[in-house]
Write a protein that holds these residues in place. Structure first.
Motif, PDB file in Angstrom:
ATOM      1  N   ASN A 146      24.856  87.849  13.416  1.00 17.22           N
ATOM      2  CA  ASN A 146      24.985  87.538  12.406  1.00 17.22           C
ATOM      3  C   ASN A 146      26.078  86.638  11.971  1.00 17.22           C
ATOM      4  N   LEU A 147      27.394  87.548  12.630  1.00 18.86           N
ATOM      5  CA  LEU A 147      28.622  86.761  12.621  1.00 18.86           C
ATOM      6  C   LEU A 147      28.979  85.108  13.446  1.00 18.86           C
ATOM      7  N   SER A 148      27.552  85.204  14.354  1.00 19.02           N
ATOM      8  CA  SER A 148      27.610  84.000  15.148  1.00 19.02           C
ATOM      9  C   SER A 148      27.015  83.108  14.251  1.00 19.02           C
ATOM     10  N   PHE A 149      25.657  83.345  13.256  1.00 20.67           N
ATOM     11  CA  PHE A 149      25.257  82.439  12.472  1.00 20.67           C
ATOM     12  C   PHE A 149      26.196  81.619  11.445  1.00 20.67           C
ATOM     13  N   LEU A 150      26.788  83.196  10.678  1.00 21.07           N
ATOM     14  CA  LEU A 150      27.312  82.698   9.758  1.00 21.07           C
ATOM     15  C   LEU A 150      28.848  81.622  10.071  1.00 21.07           C
ATOM     16  N   GLU A 151      29.130  81.636  11.443  1.00 20.95           N
ATOM     17  CA  GLU A 151      29.980  80.482  11.930  1.00 20.95           C
ATOM     18  C   GLU A 151      29.700  79.173  12.224  1.00 20.95           C
ATOM     19  N   ILE A 152      28.606  78.865  12.101  1.00 19.93           N
ATOM     20  CA  ILE A 152      28.656  77.587  12.430  1.00 19.93           C
ATOM     21  C   ILE A 152      28.375  77.401  11.177  1.00 19.93           C
ATOM     22  N   TRP A 153      27.706  78.045  10.400  1.00 18.62           N
ATOM     23  CA  TRP A 153      27.918  77.289   8.969  1.00 18.62           C
ATOM     24  C   TRP A 153      29.426  77.120   7.818  1.00 18.62           C
ATOM     25  N   TYR A 154      30.014  77.766   8.717  1.00 20.09           N
ATOM     26  CA  TYR A 154      31.810  78.393   8.266  1.00 20.09           C
ATOM     27  C   TYR A 154      31.720  76.861   8.858  1.00 20.09           C
ATOM     28  N   VAL A 155      32.215  77.005   9.647  1.00 22.72           N
ATOM     29  CA  VAL A 155      32.858  74.976   9.784  1.00 22.72           C
ATOM     30  C   VAL A 155      32.136  74.566   9.702  1.00 22.72           C
ATOM     31  N   THR A 156      30.049  74.502   9.255  1.00 21.65           N
ATOM     32  CA  THR A 156      29.865  72.906   8.867  1.00 21.65           C
ATOM     33  C   THR A 156      30.201  72.737   7.945  1.00 21.65           C
TER      34      THR A 156
ATOM     35  N   LEU B  28      31.611  70.519  17.470  1.00 23.17           N
ATOM     36  CA  LEU B  28      30.647  70.823  18.867  1.00 23.17           C
ATOM     37  C   LEU B  28      30.373  71.935  19.737  1.00 23.17           C
ATOM     38  N   LEU B  29      31.654  72.563  20.052  1.00 20.45           N
ATOM     39  CA  LEU B  29      31.450  73.095  21.164  1.00 20.45           C
ATOM     40  C   LEU B  29      31.365  74.591  20.633  1.00 20.45           C
ATOM     41  N   THR B  30      32.381  74.749  18.790  1.00 14.54           N
ATOM     42  CA  THR B  30      32.013  76.428  18.734  1.00 14.54           C
ATOM     43  C   THR B  30      30.583  75.638  17.679  1.00 14.54           C
ATOM     44  N   VAL B  31      30.018  75.452  17.550  1.00 17.50           N
ATOM     45  CA  VAL B  31      28.236  74.613  16.819  1.00 17.50           C
ATOM     46  C   VAL B  31      27.183  75.775  18.140  1.00 17.50           C
ATOM     47  N   LEU B  32      27.976  74.891  19.480  1.00 16.78           N
ATOM     48  CA  LEU B  32      26.972  75.101  20.637  1.00 16.78           C
ATOM     49  C   LEU B  32      26.998  76.759  21.117  1.00 16.78           C
ATOM     50  N   GLU B  33      28.291  77.233  20.727  1.00 14.86           N
ATOM     51  CA  GLU B  33      28.895  78.478  21.927  1.00 14.86           C
ATOM     52  C   GLU B  33      28.153  79.174  20.833  1.00 14.86           C
ATOM     53  N   ASN B  34      28.610  78.645  19.806  1.00 20.36           N
ATOM     54  CA  ASN B  34      27.336  80.226  18.731  1.00 20.36           C
ATOM     55  C   ASN B  34      26.419  80.521  18.665  1.00 20.36           C
TER      56      ASN B  34
ATOM     57  N   VAL C  93      39.929  79.314  15.313  1.00 18.77           N
ATOM     58  CA  VAL C  93      39.259  80.910  15.891  1.00 18.77           C
ATOM     59  C   VAL C  93      37.545  81.301  15.393  1.00 18.77           C
ATOM     60  N   PRO C  94      37.396  79.935  14.686  1.00 14.05           N
ATOM     61  CA  PRO C  94      35.417  79.815  15.474  1.00 14.05           C
ATOM     62  C   PRO C  94      34.977  79.827  16.574  1.00 14.05           C
ATOM     63  N   LEU C  95      36.265  78.958  16.782  1.00 15.07           N
ATOM     64  CA  LEU C  95      35.995  78.052  18.564  1.00 15.07           C
ATOM     65  C   LEU C  95      36.243  79.164  19.860  1.00 15.07           C
TER      66      LEU C  95
END
Length: 311
Positions: free
Chosen positions: A65-75, A36-42, A282-284
């Motif tokens: 772009n990196l933040s957008f990518l990492e939201i889906w990366y962790v999802t 939840l924190l990772t998605v919120l932060e990005n 790392v994404p967090l």
């Protein structure tokens, strides 16, 4: 998927982390909070970049772009992992496993190339500041971003065409918490030597080529910065790169351990622990690194929250 799919299994069983019931709940709570924190932060990083005109530059375009990518990366990984902590039924369908693998490889490979592009952006900004806006124009930035995603999609498609054509007999148990390439290769009951070779070669190319680009970029940056006469000027130049360099070290060091070696060197316990680092930790940390070490992002963040309180 290319090739003839000879699989006789309809689903896989993800073994995940075999622990006690109490520890399962503890891990579930910690990982849910991290997700939840990772998605919120990005999401906040994307929102701040879009809302502040001072951040409308190539550097922050790529950060968005990196933040957008990492939201889906962790999802792609974490929701299924969280469900498995609470459920006795840890199966995943063959199609679901291949889909998870495809998107995970796409996002990982895209991030490798995107981090190299971000290093090139810093190279141009520091080594050719007078030509920076001319070289890193909007059209070129969009092309670079599209190229990163294209590399990820092509690499994932090639890998999946070989993995998907393997045969898996009976009920196949994957000793991992998500569908990754090495665990799938290890449970195949057909000859996986070609798929393993293709995976290893592509992994080396996708990791080492961007890594070499990053290293060369920072060598050029270092030589340029050392020529700056004032210590304050050198510190300011280095500060624009510190966040990106920290993210590169974290991401590359953890993924190199997992993917830049042949299947025969694969160890389940070590790889699962390292996988938690690059799929959860790392994404967090990435958005925190960029926010805490970047004055412009911190200023924009305070400004955004100030405007929110006033309204």
């Amino acid at each position: 998927m290319g090739g003839r799919n000879e699989t006789s299994v309809m689903y896989f069983i993800l073994l995940g982390f075999p622990t006690t019931a109490e520890l399962q709940w503890l891990l579930f709570s910690a990982l849910l909070l991290a997700y939840l924190l990772t998605v919120l932060e990005n999401f906040l990083v994307i929102l701040i970049i879009q809302a502040n005109h001072r951040l409308q530059s190539p550097m922050y375009f790529f950060l968005g772009n990196l933040s957008f990518l990492e939201i889906w990366y962790v999802t792609v990984i974490e929701p299924k992992m969280l469900i498995d902590f609470l459920s006795q039924d840890k199966h995943i369908s063959f199609q679901g496993c291949m889909a998870q693998l495809y998107f995970f490889v796409t996002f990982v490979c895209t991030e490798y190339v995107l981090l190299a592009v971000m290093a090139y952006d810093r190279l141009v900004a520091i080594c050719k500041p007078l030509r920076y806006s001319l070289i890193m124009n909007q059209q070129f930035c969009v092309q670079l971003s599209a190229g990163c995603w294209m590399c990820g999609v092509i690499t994932a498609s090639i890998k999946l065409s070989f993995i998907g054509s393997l045969s898996f007999c009976d009920v196949a148990k994957i000793n991992h918490y998500f569908c990754d390439i090495s665990p799938l290769l290890n449970i195949s009951c057909s000859d996986s030597s070609l798929a393993e070779l293709v995976d290893f070669v592509l992994a080396l190319m996708v990791i080492m080529v961007p890594l070499c680009a990053v290293v060369i970029s920072y060598i050029c940056i270092m030589f340029t910065v050392l020529k700056i006469p004032s210590s304050q000027g050198r510190l300011k130049a280095f500060s624009t790169c510190s966040s990106h360099l920290t993210v590169v070290i974290l991401f590359y060091s953890t993924t190199l351990f997992t993917y830049a070696h042949p299947k025969v060197m694969y160890t389940y316990s070590a790889n699962k622990l390292v996988s938690v680092l690059y799929t959860v930790v790392v994404p967090l940390l990435n958005p925190l690194i960029y926010c805490l070490r970047n004055k412009e992002v911190r200023f924009a963040l305070r400004k955004t929250f100030a405007c929110t309180r006033q309204t």
